[in-house]
Design a protein around this motif. Sequence first.
Motif, PDB file in Angstrom:
ATOM      1  N   THR A  20       4.243  25.627 -19.381  1.00  0.00           N
ATOM      2  CA  THR A  20       4.317  24.475 -18.505  1.00  0.00           C
ATOM      3  C   THR A  20       5.462  24.551 -17.696  1.00  0.00           C
ATOM      4  O   THR A  20       6.598  24.753 -18.347  1.00  0.00           O
ATOM      5  CB  THR A  20       4.146  23.148 -19.367  1.00  0.00           C
ATOM      6  OG1 THR A  20       2.902  23.526 -20.237  1.00  0.00           O
ATOM      7  CG2 THR A  20       4.084  21.964 -18.580  1.00  0.00           C
ATOM      8  N   PHE A  21       5.263  24.141 -16.530  1.00  0.00           N
ATOM      9  CA  PHE A  21       6.471  24.058 -15.283  1.00  0.00           C
ATOM     10  C   PHE A  21       6.441  22.804 -14.673  1.00  0.00           C
ATOM     11  O   PHE A  21       5.718  22.057 -15.004  1.00  0.00           O
ATOM     12  CB  PHE A  21       6.000  25.028 -14.393  1.00  0.00           C
ATOM     13  CG  PHE A  21       5.907  26.453 -14.780  1.00  0.00           C
ATOM     14  CD1 PHE A  21       6.889  27.314 -14.758  1.00  0.00           C
ATOM     15  CD2 PHE A  21       4.657  26.932 -15.422  1.00  0.00           C
ATOM     16  CE1 PHE A  21       6.842  28.785 -15.207  1.00  0.00           C
ATOM     17  CE2 PHE A  21       4.585  28.438 -15.661  1.00  0.00           C
ATOM     18  CZ  PHE A  21       5.688  29.105 -15.757  1.00  0.00           C
ATOM     19  N   PHE A  22       7.606  22.599 -14.036  1.00  0.00           N
ATOM     20  CA  PHE A  22       7.601  21.178 -13.376  1.00  0.00           C
ATOM     21  C   PHE A  22       8.368  21.568 -11.810  1.00  0.00           C
ATOM     22  O   PHE A  22       9.023  22.621 -11.746  1.00  0.00           O
ATOM     23  CB  PHE A  22       8.419  20.067 -14.138  1.00  0.00           C
ATOM     24  CG  PHE A  22       9.935  20.393 -14.059  1.00  0.00           C
ATOM     25  CD1 PHE A  22      10.939  20.449 -13.159  1.00  0.00           C
ATOM     26  CD2 PHE A  22      10.391  21.004 -15.546  1.00  0.00           C
ATOM     27  CE1 PHE A  22      12.073  20.721 -13.421  1.00  0.00           C
ATOM     28  CE2 PHE A  22      11.555  21.263 -15.510  1.00  0.00           C
ATOM     29  CZ  PHE A  22      12.554  21.228 -14.547  1.00  0.00           C
ATOM     30  N   VAL A  23       7.881  20.808 -10.795  1.00  0.00           N
ATOM     31  CA  VAL A  23       8.564  21.105  -9.526  1.00  0.00           C
ATOM     32  C   VAL A  23       9.815  20.401  -9.496  1.00  0.00           C
ATOM     33  O   VAL A  23      10.820  20.743  -9.313  1.00  0.00           O
ATOM     34  CB  VAL A  23       7.581  20.464  -8.438  1.00  0.00           C
ATOM     35  CG1 VAL A  23       8.115  20.458  -7.046  1.00  0.00           C
ATOM     36  CG2 VAL A  23       6.210  21.154  -8.320  1.00  0.00           C
ATOM     37  N   ASN A  24       9.699  19.056  -9.950  1.00  0.00           N
ATOM     38  CA  ASN A  24      11.103  18.393 -10.248  1.00  0.00           C
ATOM     39  C   ASN A  24      10.679  17.232 -10.828  1.00  0.00           C
ATOM     40  O   ASN A  24       9.871  17.191 -11.518  1.00  0.00           O
ATOM     41  CB  ASN A  24      11.486  17.797  -8.717  1.00  0.00           C
ATOM     42  CG  ASN A  24      10.507  16.773  -7.930  1.00  0.00           C
ATOM     43  OD1 ASN A  24      10.135  15.880  -8.668  1.00  0.00           O
ATOM     44  ND2 ASN A  24      10.330  17.214  -7.024  1.00  0.00           N
ATOM     45  N   LEU A  25      11.998  16.591 -11.328  1.00  0.00           N
ATOM     46  CA  LEU A  25      11.967  15.379 -12.518  1.00  0.00           C
ATOM     47  C   LEU A  25      11.904  14.082 -11.882  1.00  0.00           C
ATOM     48  O   LEU A  25      12.113  13.058 -12.599  1.00  0.00           O
ATOM     49  CB  LEU A  25      12.799  15.629 -13.410  1.00  0.00           C
ATOM     50  CG  LEU A  25      12.882  16.886 -14.186  1.00  0.00           C
ATOM     51  CD1 LEU A  25      14.187  16.914 -15.175  1.00  0.00           C
ATOM     52  CD2 LEU A  25      11.887  16.900 -15.168  1.00  0.00           C
ATOM     53  N   ARG A  26      11.358  14.052 -10.525  1.00  0.00           N
ATOM     54  CA  ARG A  26      11.264  12.660  -9.933  1.00  0.00           C
ATOM     55  C   ARG A  26      10.195  11.932 -10.329  1.00  0.00           C
ATOM     56  O   ARG A  26       9.173  12.575 -10.842  1.00  0.00           O
ATOM     57  CB  ARG A  26      11.150  12.621  -8.224  1.00  0.00           C
ATOM     58  CG  ARG A  26      12.616  13.056  -7.891  1.00  0.00           C
ATOM     59  CD  ARG A  26      12.313  12.898  -6.220  1.00  0.00           C
ATOM     60  NE  ARG A  26      11.541  13.751  -5.439  1.00  0.00           N
ATOM     61  CZ  ARG A  26      11.783  15.003  -5.211  1.00  0.00           C
ATOM     62  NH1 ARG A  26      12.945  15.483  -5.420  1.00  0.00           N
ATOM     63  NH2 ARG A  26      10.916  15.929  -4.535  1.00  0.00           N
ATOM     64  N   CYS A  27      10.387  10.574 -10.759  1.00  0.00           N
ATOM     65  CA  CYS A  27       9.209   9.682 -11.320  1.00  0.00           C
ATOM     66  C   CYS A  27       9.157   8.439 -10.923  1.00  0.00           C
ATOM     67  O   CYS A  27      10.440   7.739 -10.554  1.00  0.00           O
ATOM     68  CB  CYS A  27       9.296   9.849 -12.941  1.00  0.00           C
ATOM     69  SG  CYS A  27       7.907   9.204 -13.623  1.00  0.00           S
ATOM     70  N   ASN A  28       8.121   7.744 -10.477  1.00  0.00           N
ATOM     71  CA  ASN A  28       8.146   6.366 -10.220  1.00  0.00           C
ATOM     72  C   ASN A  28       7.974   5.516 -11.209  1.00  0.00           C
ATOM     73  O   ASN A  28       8.040   4.287 -11.111  1.00  0.00           O
ATOM     74  CB  ASN A  28       6.888   6.251  -9.338  1.00  0.00           C
ATOM     75  CG  ASN A  28       5.539   6.678  -9.796  1.00  0.00           C
ATOM     76  OD1 ASN A  28       5.462   7.601 -10.626  1.00  0.00           O
ATOM     77  ND2 ASN A  28       4.566   5.592  -9.727  1.00  0.00           N
ATOM     78  N   ARG A  29       8.116   6.021 -12.635  1.00  0.00           N
ATOM     79  CA  ARG A  29       7.935   5.219 -13.660  1.00  0.00           C
ATOM     80  C   ARG A  29       9.401   5.172 -14.499  1.00  0.00           C
ATOM     81  O   ARG A  29      10.109   6.063 -14.105  1.00  0.00           O
ATOM     82  CB  ARG A  29       7.151   5.612 -14.736  1.00  0.00           C
ATOM     83  CG  ARG A  29       5.473   5.785 -14.091  1.00  0.00           C
ATOM     84  CD  ARG A  29       4.892   4.570 -14.151  1.00  0.00           C
ATOM     85  NE  ARG A  29       3.569   4.797 -13.534  1.00  0.00           N
ATOM     86  CZ  ARG A  29       2.485   3.877 -13.779  1.00  0.00           C
ATOM     87  NH1 ARG A  29       2.619   2.556 -13.985  1.00  0.00           N
ATOM     88  NH2 ARG A  29       1.424   4.070 -13.223  1.00  0.00           N
ATOM     89  N   LYS A  30       9.557   4.195 -15.280  1.00  0.00           N
ATOM     90  CA  LYS A  30      10.801   4.027 -15.956  1.00  0.00           C
ATOM     91  C   LYS A  30      10.668   3.818 -17.279  1.00  0.00           C
ATOM     92  O   LYS A  30      10.841   2.886 -18.129  1.00  0.00           O
ATOM     93  CB  LYS A  30      11.604   2.847 -15.310  1.00  0.00           C
ATOM     94  CG  LYS A  30      12.144   3.178 -13.835  1.00  0.00           C
ATOM     95  CD  LYS A  30      13.255   2.039 -13.492  1.00  0.00           C
ATOM     96  CE  LYS A  30      13.468   2.308 -12.254  1.00  0.00           C
ATOM     97  NZ  LYS A  30      14.702   1.244 -11.695  1.00  0.00           N
ATOM     98  N   CYS A  31      10.238   4.931 -18.111  1.00  0.00           N
ATOM     99  CA  CYS A  31       9.379   4.779 -19.399  1.00  0.00           C
ATOM    100  C   CYS A  31      10.477   4.695 -20.457  1.00  0.00           C
ATOM    101  O   CYS A  31      11.414   5.640 -20.373  1.00  0.00           O
ATOM    102  CB  CYS A  31       8.708   5.848 -19.931  1.00  0.00           C
ATOM    103  SG  CYS A  31       7.049   5.935 -18.741  1.00  0.00           S
ATOM    104  N   TYR A  32      10.864   3.721 -20.953  1.00  0.00           N
ATOM    105  CA  TYR A  32      11.940   3.768 -22.058  1.00  0.00           C
ATOM    106  C   TYR A  32      11.883   4.869 -23.031  1.00  0.00           C
ATOM    107  O   TYR A  32      13.059   5.120 -23.634  1.00  0.00           O
ATOM    108  CB  TYR A  32      12.138   2.223 -22.815  1.00  0.00           C
ATOM    109  CG  TYR A  32      10.974   2.137 -23.674  1.00  0.00           C
ATOM    110  CD1 TYR A  32      11.293   2.347 -25.210  1.00  0.00           C
ATOM    111  CD2 TYR A  32       9.522   1.709 -23.308  1.00  0.00           C
ATOM    112  CE1 TYR A  32       9.988   2.151 -26.142  1.00  0.00           C
ATOM    113  CE2 TYR A  32       8.579   1.329 -24.312  1.00  0.00           C
ATOM    114  CZ  TYR A  32       8.619   1.625 -25.681  1.00  0.00           C
ATOM    115  OH  TYR A  32       7.981   1.343 -26.623  1.00  0.00           O
TER     116      TYR A  32
END
Length: 315
Positions: free
Chosen positions: A90-102
């Motif tokens: 599994t890969f990712f492009v970046n770790l930007r996210c619109n959520r703030k999961c605790y």
Amino acid sequence: MPEEALAAGGRPTLAAWLAEYAAIEDEFVREHEARGVTFAAREVRAACNALLRAGLRRRGARFMNGGSSISAGFLSSACAACVGDCGSRTFFVNLRCNRKCYFCFNPNQADYDERRVRDAPWREDLEAFAGDGRAVSHIGLTGGEPLLCRDEALAFLRRARELAPSCHLRLYTSGAGLDEAFCEEAVAYGLDEIRFSIKLDEGEASVRESLDGIRLARRFIPDVMVEMPVAPDELSRMKRLLRQLDECGVRGINLLELCYPFHNWSEFQRRGYRVKNPAFEVLYDYGYAGGLPIDGSREACLALLEFALDEGLRL
């Protein structure tokens, strides 16, 4: 080391090794308690856990991976390929996210701050994986939230399919920004599976938004799944969610133990959660961004699997 701890030939006895290990575990607990983390009483749910597992065996559930994974009904091939070195990554492009999961693990990654503002070299990483001589069976794209960079996400899917024409291709998302145009293009590049995360703690409006995204995805993508941690005090709402997902035609849901990711303890404390004790059957150092399981979450997962079997849910 005392003489009574030594066997013939001067080697430590099993009792000595176990005592040393127990001391390490005790030190681990005390270090976290010093930071304010609260642990449950030791083995407080052992009897409940054993009872649930026995009930699932009677109901015909599958016990895999030494009993640490339990399933019934549909099982994604990506889940089956998640153990061992079998051509799945599994890969990712970046770790930007619109959520703030605790409960998010990502902040534990060494390059977290950089990967929030700068893309990973996913093309090079993907090509290296596909070109190292192994048979590539599964490729996944996660985040952050991949749909925040939808053009790059689509470029990833296209390149993955070019490099591994027969691989199983999946995408993880909260559903943010999902629309028909994205689904159509993703399927054109061979997307086999999409996995939604649903945030019960964000309220019913957020759940409805996720369900709408799931219904949309069902029109295009072969396998639509959900993957989410289960909080120990949300069992009743989770049962209703399973019914809703079954009605939407979701193929499966991965029920995960909720974990404390070594930060944000105040959010866990506010909810009255405690870390499971012992946290693991065998204490070990994480080689990735992980966390400590929350007491009661595992039993909630088992109870939900029991519920799904008793209700005859299709997912």
